[in-house]
Write a protein that holds these residues in place. Structure first.
Motif, PDB file in Angstrom:
ATOM      1  N   ILE A   1       1.015  -1.193   0.030  1.00  0.00           N
ATOM      2  CA  ILE A   1      -0.056  -0.112  -0.049  1.00  0.00           C
ATOM      3  C   ILE A   1       0.783   1.381   0.006  1.00  0.00           C
ATOM      4  O   ILE A   1       0.673   2.432  -0.716  1.00  0.00           O
ATOM      5  CB  ILE A   1      -0.891   0.038   1.106  1.00  0.00           C
ATOM      6  N   LEU A   2       1.957   1.168   0.685  1.00  0.00           N
ATOM      7  CA  LEU A   2       2.805   2.394   0.966  1.00  0.00           C
ATOM      8  C   LEU A   2       3.417   2.689  -0.669  1.00  0.00           C
ATOM      9  O   LEU A   2       3.439   3.722  -0.998  1.00  0.00           O
ATOM     10  CB  LEU A   2       3.759   2.177   2.162  1.00  0.00           C
ATOM     11  N   ARG A   3       3.743   1.635  -0.949  1.00  0.00           N
ATOM     12  CA  ARG A   3       4.684   1.771  -2.457  1.00  0.00           C
ATOM     13  C   ARG A   3       3.570   2.419  -3.693  1.00  0.00           C
ATOM     14  O   ARG A   3       3.803   3.130  -4.299  1.00  0.00           O
ATOM     15  CB  ARG A   3       4.901   0.334  -3.035  1.00  0.00           C
ATOM     16  N   ARG A   4       2.151   1.839  -3.330  1.00  0.00           N
ATOM     17  CA  ARG A   4       1.067   2.526  -4.253  1.00  0.00           C
ATOM     18  C   ARG A   4       1.130   3.833  -4.115  1.00  0.00           C
ATOM     19  O   ARG A   4       0.853   4.423  -4.961  1.00  0.00           O
ATOM     20  CB  ARG A   4       0.097   1.560  -4.089  1.00  0.00           C
ATOM     21  N   VAL A   5       0.834   4.155  -3.061  1.00  0.00           N
ATOM     22  CA  VAL A   5       0.903   5.568  -2.436  1.00  0.00           C
ATOM     23  C   VAL A   5       1.889   6.424  -3.175  1.00  0.00           C
ATOM     24  O   VAL A   5       1.565   7.657  -3.510  1.00  0.00           O
ATOM     25  CB  VAL A   5       0.490   5.899  -0.838  1.00  0.00           C
TER      26      VAL A   5
END
Length: 195
Positions: free
Chosen positions: A188-192
């Motif tokens: 999720i952090l990479r996507r954000v």
């Protein structure tokens, strides 16, 4: 699947009778009530209140999901929308312990809760509300991952809520440093970061 057909004044009565006669379990009854919320309803608020009062986890989960597509919501008065928003805002899902674990079903439940509230928000920009909520209403860092997973970061950026994004991103980075084994949190952090 009686409740998935067009609603009429007898639908709730039939479902209630089926539950009372033990033809439906509690989960089935509240789940079917929640499914009614996708169709046109003249009296949705009592159904929402009944599901909330029951605190039936399955019913609540289905309700958060179905409220996002209820075709009847646009026709509600501001007063009714505000009342339903207040009911929903007190139903924030919790995450299971330990804090090091992030389950996809928990993220989905929380994301659906936030998105269902947005449908009933009438007091200006929901993204301003969400920014304020992220400061004062979040008790668990996993809530931030659910907000991000629901796709709110680009919309917050469009609404000029850059401070909220920075604050929430810092919380997610701190969490992933503390719990590097949580693969879904890292994803999720990479996507954000790429949005």
């Amino acid at each position: 699947n009686f409740s998935r057909s067009p609603n009429n004044e007898h639908t709730v009565e039939v479902l209630r009778e089926a539950r009372n006669n033990r033809l439906l379990s509690e989960n089935e009854y509240y789940g079917e009530l929640a499914h009614m919320l996708t169709d046109h309803l003249e009296h949705a608020k009592p159904i929402i209140q009944e599901i909330v009062d029951s605190q039936n986890g399955y019913g609540l989960e289905v309700m958060f999901w179905t409220l996002q597509s209820g075709r009847w919501i646009e026709g509600l008065s501001t007063e009714d929308k505000n009342e339903i928003f207040d009911i929903l805002s007190n139903q924030k899902p919790t995450f299971a312990a330990p804090v090091s674990g992030i389950g996809m079903s928990e993220l989905s439940r929380y994301s659906n809760w936030i998105q269902s509230m947005e449908k009933f928000y009438t007091k200006g920009s929901f993204y301003t509300y969400l920014s304020d909520f992220s400061k004062t209403g979040v008790d668990d860092p996993r809530e931030i991952f659910a907000i991000a997973d629901a796709g709110y970061f680009p919309r917050l950026a469009d609404a000029q809520q850059v401070d909220a994004i920075a604050r929430m991103t810092d919380i997610m980075k701190s969490y992933t440093r503390s719990y590097p084994e949580t693969d879904y949190a890292q994803e999720i952090l990479r996507r954000v970061a790429s949005e």
